[in-house]
Design a protein around this motif. Sequence first.
Motif, PDB file in Angstrom:
ATOM      1  N   ALA A  15      46.558 -83.591 -52.188  1.00  5.60           N
ATOM      2  CA  ALA A  15      46.323 -82.673 -53.314  1.00  5.60           C
ATOM      3  C   ALA A  15      45.001 -82.978 -53.999  1.00  5.60           C
ATOM      4  O   ALA A  15      44.206 -82.076 -54.297  1.00  5.60           O
ATOM      5  CB  ALA A  15      47.481 -82.761 -54.302  1.00  5.60           C
ATOM      6  N   VAL A  16      44.754 -84.265 -54.252  1.00  2.54           N
ATOM      7  CA  VAL A  16      43.502 -84.609 -54.931  1.00  2.54           C
ATOM      8  C   VAL A  16      42.313 -84.359 -54.008  1.00  2.54           C
ATOM      9  O   VAL A  16      41.292 -83.809 -54.416  1.00  2.54           O
ATOM     10  CB  VAL A  16      43.512 -86.079 -55.393  1.00  2.54           C
ATOM     11  CG1 VAL A  16      42.160 -86.474 -55.931  1.00  2.54           C
ATOM     12  CG2 VAL A  16      44.561 -86.273 -56.457  1.00  2.54           C
ATOM     13  N   GLN A  17      42.455 -84.749 -52.734  1.00  2.00           N
ATOM     14  CA  GLN A  17      41.392 -84.476 -51.769  1.00  2.00           C
ATOM     15  C   GLN A  17      41.074 -82.996 -51.739  1.00  2.00           C
ATOM     16  O   GLN A  17      39.910 -82.584 -51.779  1.00  2.00           O
ATOM     17  CB  GLN A  17      41.876 -84.892 -50.363  1.00  2.00           C
ATOM     18  CG  GLN A  17      41.467 -86.265 -49.916  1.00  2.00           C
ATOM     19  CD  GLN A  17      40.006 -86.369 -49.593  1.00  2.00           C
ATOM     20  OE1 GLN A  17      39.174 -86.244 -50.472  1.00  2.00           O
ATOM     21  NE2 GLN A  17      39.684 -86.582 -48.322  1.00  2.00           N
ATOM     22  N   GLY A  18      42.142 -82.183 -51.656  1.00  2.00           N
ATOM     23  CA  GLY A  18      41.967 -80.736 -51.582  1.00  2.00           C
ATOM     24  C   GLY A  18      41.251 -80.192 -52.807  1.00  2.00           C
ATOM     25  O   GLY A  18      40.351 -79.362 -52.690  1.00  2.00           O
ATOM     26  N   ALA A  19      41.648 -80.681 -53.973  1.00  2.00           N
ATOM     27  CA  ALA A  19      41.023 -80.174 -55.194  1.00  2.00           C
ATOM     28  C   ALA A  19      39.544 -80.543 -55.214  1.00  2.00           C
ATOM     29  O   ALA A  19      38.680 -79.736 -55.593  1.00  2.00           O
ATOM     30  CB  ALA A  19      41.736 -80.735 -56.417  1.00  2.00           C
ATOM     31  N   GLN A  20      39.220 -81.770 -54.821  1.00  2.00           N
ATOM     32  CA  GLN A  20      37.816 -82.189 -54.841  1.00  2.00           C
ATOM     33  C   GLN A  20      36.981 -81.404 -53.844  1.00  2.00           C
ATOM     34  O   GLN A  20      35.856 -80.998 -54.140  1.00  2.00           O
ATOM     35  CB  GLN A  20      37.710 -83.683 -54.539  1.00  2.00           C
ATOM     36  CG  GLN A  20      38.137 -84.552 -55.714  1.00  2.00           C
ATOM     37  CD  GLN A  20      38.045 -86.018 -55.396  1.00  2.00           C
ATOM     38  OE1 GLN A  20      37.772 -86.400 -54.258  1.00  2.00           O
ATOM     39  NE2 GLN A  20      38.290 -86.852 -56.386  1.00  2.00           N
ATOM     40  N   SER A  21      37.531 -81.197 -52.634  1.00  2.00           N
ATOM     41  CA  SER A  21      36.688 -80.488 -51.662  1.00  2.00           C
ATOM     42  C   SER A  21      36.615 -78.997 -51.983  1.00  2.00           C
ATOM     43  O   SER A  21      35.600 -78.352 -51.692  1.00  2.00           O
ATOM     44  CB  SER A  21      37.147 -80.717 -50.226  1.00  2.00           C
ATOM     45  OG  SER A  21      38.488 -80.405 -50.110  1.00  2.00           O
ATOM     46  N   ASN A  22      37.648 -78.451 -52.639  1.00  2.00           N
ATOM     47  CA  ASN A  22      37.549 -77.059 -53.094  1.00  2.00           C
ATOM     48  C   ASN A  22      36.435 -76.920 -54.127  1.00  2.00           C
ATOM     49  O   ASN A  22      35.595 -76.011 -54.053  1.00  2.00           O
ATOM     50  CB  ASN A  22      38.897 -76.634 -53.699  1.00  2.00           C
ATOM     51  CG  ASN A  22      38.888 -75.189 -54.118  1.00  2.00           C
ATOM     52  OD1 ASN A  22      38.286 -74.367 -53.459  1.00  2.00           O
ATOM     53  ND2 ASN A  22      39.530 -74.871 -55.222  1.00  2.00           N
ATOM     54  N   ALA A  23      36.398 -77.857 -55.080  1.00  2.00           N
ATOM     55  CA  ALA A  23      35.344 -77.806 -56.095  1.00  2.00           C
ATOM     56  C   ALA A  23      33.977 -77.981 -55.438  1.00  2.00           C
ATOM     57  O   ALA A  23      33.000 -77.307 -55.805  1.00  2.00           O
ATOM     58  CB  ALA A  23      35.578 -78.884 -57.155  1.00  2.00           C
ATOM     59  N   ASP A  24      33.875 -78.875 -54.464  1.00  2.00           N
ATOM     60  CA  ASP A  24      32.597 -79.081 -53.771  1.00  2.00           C
ATOM     61  C   ASP A  24      32.148 -77.811 -53.056  1.00  2.00           C
ATOM     62  O   ASP A  24      30.972 -77.440 -53.089  1.00  2.00           O
ATOM     63  CB  ASP A  24      32.729 -80.216 -52.742  1.00  2.00           C
ATOM     64  CG  ASP A  24      32.558 -81.571 -53.384  1.00  2.00           C
ATOM     65  OD1 ASP A  24      32.753 -82.581 -52.685  1.00  2.00           O
ATOM     66  OD2 ASP A  24      32.243 -81.615 -54.579  1.00  2.00           O
ATOM     67  N   GLY A  25      33.083 -77.159 -52.375  1.00  2.00           N
ATOM     68  CA  GLY A  25      32.718 -75.934 -51.663  1.00  2.00           C
ATOM     69  C   GLY A  25      32.192 -74.874 -52.617  1.00  2.00           C
ATOM     70  O   GLY A  25      31.196 -74.196 -52.351  1.00  2.00           O
ATOM     71  N   LEU A  26      32.864 -74.720 -53.764  1.00  2.00           N
ATOM     72  CA  LEU A  26      32.385 -73.731 -54.730  1.00  2.00           C
ATOM     73  C   LEU A  26      31.054 -74.150 -55.329  1.00  2.00           C
ATOM     74  O   LEU A  26      30.206 -73.310 -55.652  1.00  2.00           O
ATOM     75  CB  LEU A  26      33.440 -73.540 -55.825  1.00  2.00           C
ATOM     76  CG  LEU A  26      34.684 -72.779 -55.356  1.00  2.00           C
ATOM     77  CD1 LEU A  26      35.795 -72.874 -56.383  1.00  2.00           C
ATOM     78  CD2 LEU A  26      34.343 -71.325 -55.111  1.00  2.00           C
ATOM     79  N   ALA A  27      30.828 -75.466 -55.473  1.00  2.00           N
ATOM     80  CA  ALA A  27      29.540 -75.928 -56.006  1.00  2.00           C
ATOM     81  C   ALA A  27      28.418 -75.554 -55.039  1.00  2.00           C
ATOM     82  O   ALA A  27      27.333 -75.123 -55.459  1.00  2.00           O
ATOM     83  CB  ALA A  27      29.567 -77.444 -56.215  1.00  2.00           C
ATOM     84  N   VAL A  28      28.659 -75.704 -53.734  1.00  2.00           N
ATOM     85  CA  VAL A  28      27.642 -75.333 -52.754  1.00  2.00           C
ATOM     86  C   VAL A  28      27.368 -73.837 -52.833  1.00  2.00           C
ATOM     87  O   VAL A  28      26.217 -73.385 -52.783  1.00  2.00           O
ATOM     88  CB  VAL A  28      28.086 -75.737 -51.336  1.00  2.00           C
ATOM     89  CG1 VAL A  28      27.199 -75.106 -50.301  1.00  2.00           C
ATOM     90  CG2 VAL A  28      28.089 -77.241 -51.179  1.00  2.00           C
TER      91      VAL A  28
END
Lengths: 135, 103, 113
Positions: free
Chosen positions: B44-57
Motif C-alpha cells: 500500500a505504501v509502495q503503491g501510494a509513493q509510486s502513484n505520487a511519483d508518476g503524477l509528479a513526472v
Amino acid sequence: MFDAISTSGTGLTTYRTWLDVIANNIANVNDVSPTSGPAFQAQYVQAQPIDGGPDGAGQGVAVTGLPSSSAAGVLEYDPNNPVADANGYVRRPDIDMSEQMGNLIMAQRAFQANANVVERSTDIYKAAIDIGKGI
Amino acid sequence: MTTPIAPIGAISALTPTAGVAAPTGAGPAGGASFADALGRGFDAVQGAQSNADGLAVQAASGQLTDPSQYTIAATQAALMTQMATTLESKAVTAFNTIMGMQA
Amino acid sequence: MLDDIASLSLQAAIGGLATRQRVTADNIANVETPGFTARTVEFESSLAKALAGGDPAQARVGISPSDAQAGINGNNVSLDTEIVTATKTGLQQQLLTGALTSKYGLISTVLKG
C-alpha cells in the motif's frame, strides 16, 4: 495544466485586438477621400471558438479575420474641399460613432471579465497546489 | 535467542506494521507472525509513493490536466509513510519491551 | 533515491521553468522597445522525449524567437500572452518545487523514524 488561464488568455488577446480595431476606426472617422478611390473602411473582428480541450471544455476564442466595411463610404457634398471631384463630392467613411462607442464598452467589459477569470483561476490553482502543505 | 527483526531495506522499501497492535506471541513463535505483520501493507505504501511519483513526472512534463490530482496523491503518500514509520517504531519498541520481559 | 526518475524530471522541469520566467520578464521589460523580438522557452517536449528514452537528465531547455506578428515599430511582444505565461509559470513552479519538497520530506520522515 492550468488550462483556464490559457483560455482566458485567448480572450484577452481577442478583446485587445478588438480594442485596437475600434481605436483605429475612431481615429479615422473623419478621413476624407476623393471619389476616385475607396473611403476609409472600418474593420470588424471576426472570432471563432477553439474547440477540444483535454476534458472537452473548449479552449477559448481566436480571431479568424478582420473584414472591412464597404469601400463606397458616404458621399458628401463639399465643393471647397481640395480633394472634391468635379461635382463637388468627397467620400467619408461609413462609420457610426455610437456603434463604435458601444463596441468599445463591450470590448472593455469583456477584457475585464477575462482578466478577472485569470485572477480567480490563479487563486483556485494556488489552493489546489497548497493541498497537503505542511503535512 | 532473539529472532532478528526484519531489516529495514532501502527507503522505498518501507514496511508498515498494519496489524501489530496485539503481538500474538512473545517468543520465537511470535517472530514469524511479527515478520508477517511487518510485511502486511507494504504494497500500500509502495503503491501510494509510486502513484505520487508518476503524477509528479506528468506534472513536470506538462501533461497533467489537474494539479490537485498530484497534490492529493502526494498528501496520501506522505500520510501513509508517516503512519508506517510511526507504527514501525512503536512495534519495535513493543517487541523490545516484550523481549526484555523474558529471562 | 535522490536520482530516481521523478526527482530528475522535477529538477529538469524546475530548471526549464526558471529560464522561462527570466525570458518572460525580459519580454515584458521590452514591451515598447522598437525592433525587439520576443523569445519563447521550450523544454516540455525535450523532457517528454528524454522520459520516453528513460533518462530525464537528457532534457534540454531551448530558447527561440517568437513568430508573433510585429507591430509598427518592429516590436512583437504581446503583453497578454506574456502575462498569461508568467502567471502559469509561477503556478507551475509552486507545484513542482512543492513536489520536490514533499519527496525529500518522505525521505526525511523515514530517516527520523
